[in-house]
Design a protein around this motif. Structure first.
Motif, PDB file in Angstrom:
ATOM      1  N   ASP A   1      36.548  38.311 -29.334  1.00  0.00           N
ATOM      2  CA  ASP A   1      36.556  37.048 -28.706  1.00  0.00           C
ATOM      3  C   ASP A   1      35.969  35.726 -29.651  1.00  0.00           C
ATOM      4  OD1 ASP A   1      33.913  37.553 -28.553  1.00  0.00           O
ATOM      5  OD2 ASP A   1      33.682  36.848 -26.371  1.00  0.00           O
ATOM      6  N   ALA A   2      35.905  36.199 -30.854  1.00  0.00           N
ATOM      7  CA  ALA A   2      35.056  35.010 -31.756  1.00  0.00           C
ATOM      8  C   ALA A   2      35.895  33.768 -31.791  1.00  0.00           C
ATOM      9  CB  ALA A   2      35.022  35.798 -33.171  1.00  0.00           C
ATOM     10  N   ALA A   3      37.272  33.802 -31.898  1.00  0.00           N
ATOM     11  CA  ALA A   3      38.060  32.466 -31.866  1.00  0.00           C
ATOM     12  C   ALA A   3      37.861  31.845 -30.578  1.00  0.00           C
ATOM     13  CB  ALA A   3      39.487  32.737 -31.891  1.00  0.00           C
ATOM     14  N   ALA A   4      37.865  32.583 -29.359  1.00  0.00           N
ATOM     15  CA  ALA A   4      37.633  31.878 -28.155  1.00  0.00           C
ATOM     16  C   ALA A   4      36.299  31.166 -28.072  1.00  0.00           C
ATOM     17  CB  ALA A   4      37.836  32.737 -27.155  1.00  0.00           C
ATOM     18  N   ARG A   5      35.312  31.846 -28.716  1.00  0.00           N
ATOM     19  CA  ARG A   5      34.012  31.233 -28.626  1.00  0.00           C
ATOM     20  C   ARG A   5      33.829  30.027 -29.497  1.00  0.00           C
ATOM     21  NH1 ARG A   5      29.882  36.207 -29.768  1.00  0.00           N
ATOM     22  NH2 ARG A   5      30.573  37.781 -28.326  1.00  0.00           N
ATOM     23  N   VAL A   6      34.632  30.032 -30.793  1.00  0.00           N
ATOM     24  CA  VAL A   6      34.651  28.883 -31.490  1.00  0.00           C
ATOM     25  C   VAL A   6      35.184  27.436 -30.714  1.00  0.00           C
ATOM     26  CG1 VAL A   6      35.621  27.902 -33.806  1.00  0.00           C
ATOM     27  CG2 VAL A   6      34.448  29.791 -33.585  1.00  0.00           C
TER      28      VAL A   6
END
Length: 327
Positions: A308-313
């Motif tokens: 979920d790295a992109a969602a966190r950014v």
């Protein structure tokens, strides 16, 4: 990747903040996501032009030179965005210790490395095509990841390059050492040298011997295919060493005579084997030659490659956009 997602994208280029400001006037966004570099580029000018008007969020892609990415040689941090998304807790701590204000830092994971881990997991089921060169040179095949250290850091004590002072070694010294020790092993082996994209046109004299085949890859062929099908991977401090580690290799980082701090990310994360000179390199070569069946470890997904790295950014960007946070 943008096209694969069905999105359109532009690549504006600015030479100064006024050019970036004019572009923002024409089409003001709600937030700006940025990459980082060691010298001023469009991202830096966008950051300056957007200050107090549009929130800016930089996404780190490496574990070193944190301040340099936003100072570009200046005494302060003229290109510091509103938020800096760190890959993991290590990057957060190092960025803070180097001088970036913690109020600007947050841990999100790396969208790029998350996407890479996704791709690697798919490779397990459907391996990438075998590069044509792999059918023309005998195994074992070692992929050597070259870089531009001679230009970036100089070639001798006292010299400086465009990125800093001499590091104790460069790609020329490493290339020579690796070829000499492989030749001295007496075993048949091939090396596929992957040049850094910015040095594809550089002069590279042929290296070889009765037992060593050395092929310099000047074509822009897919790197991941070469890493996936390699029997072993060696470099200096390239980010591709980390990519190879995620694929299941145990790469080697060869940095003979290193001066100062080790900036090999994969090494500092414990994902590669560090080699500091001929003796360590000989031991590594012996192990590689004793295991030429392309054995590999299981693929990895560390915290910095969280799904979920992109969602966190994006959540960080949305939060700032909704709050309309100025600096």
């Amino acid at each position: 990747m943008v096209r694969d997602a069905g999105l359109t994208a532009e690549s504006p280029k600015f030479n100064d903040a006024s050019g970036a400001a004019a572009d923002l006037e024409r089409s003001p966004p709600d937030a700006i996501l940025l990459g980082t570099t060691g010298w001023p580029t469009s991202e830096a000018w966008l950051t300056v032009a957007a200050r107090g008007r549009v929130p800016t969020i930089a996404v780190l892609d490496e574990w070193y030179n944190y301040c340099l990415r936003f100072s570009h040689g200046a005494a302060d941090l003229p290109h510091l965005p509103d938020r800096v998304c760190c890959q993991d807790d290590l990057a957060f701590r190092e960025a803070s210790a180097e001088g970036l204000p913690e109020s600007h830092l947050c841990v999100t994971g790396s969208p790029a490395l998350s996407a890479l881990a996704d791709t690697i997991e798919k490779m397990v089921e459907t391996p990438p095509p075998l590069p044509a060169i792999f059918t023309r040179i005998p195994r074992p095949i070692i992929v050597f990841l070259s870089e531009t250290h001679a230009a970036d850091y100089g070639q001798a004590p006292g010299e400086r390059g465009r990125m800093g002072p001499f590091m104790g070694y460069d790609e020329i010294k490493v290339r020579s050492l690796l070829s000499a020790r492989l030749a001295a092993s007496g075993h048949a082996v091939s090396v596929l040298e992957r040049l850094h994209p910015s040095e594809l046109g550089g002069p590279h004299p042929p290296i070889g011997g009765s037992n060593l085949i050395w092929h310099t890859n000047r074509e822009r062929s897919p790197l991941w295919s070469s890493l996936w099908h390699a029997d072993a991977v060696i470099g200096m401090r390239s980010m591709a060493l980390l990519e190879a580690a995620l694929m299941g290799h145990r790469p080697a980082a060869l940095q003979p005579g290193l001066i100062g701090r080790d900036l090999c990310t994969a090494g500092r994360l414990g994902l590669v084997e560090r080699l500091d000179g001929p003796e360590a390199l000989d031991h590594w070569i012996a192990r590689i030659l004793a295991n030429s069946a392309n054995a590999r470890h299981q693929t990895r997904r560390p915290d910095f490659a969280a799904r979920d790295a992109a969602a966190r950014v994006l959540a960080v960007a949305e939060s700032l956009a909704n709050a309309n946070v100025p600096v």
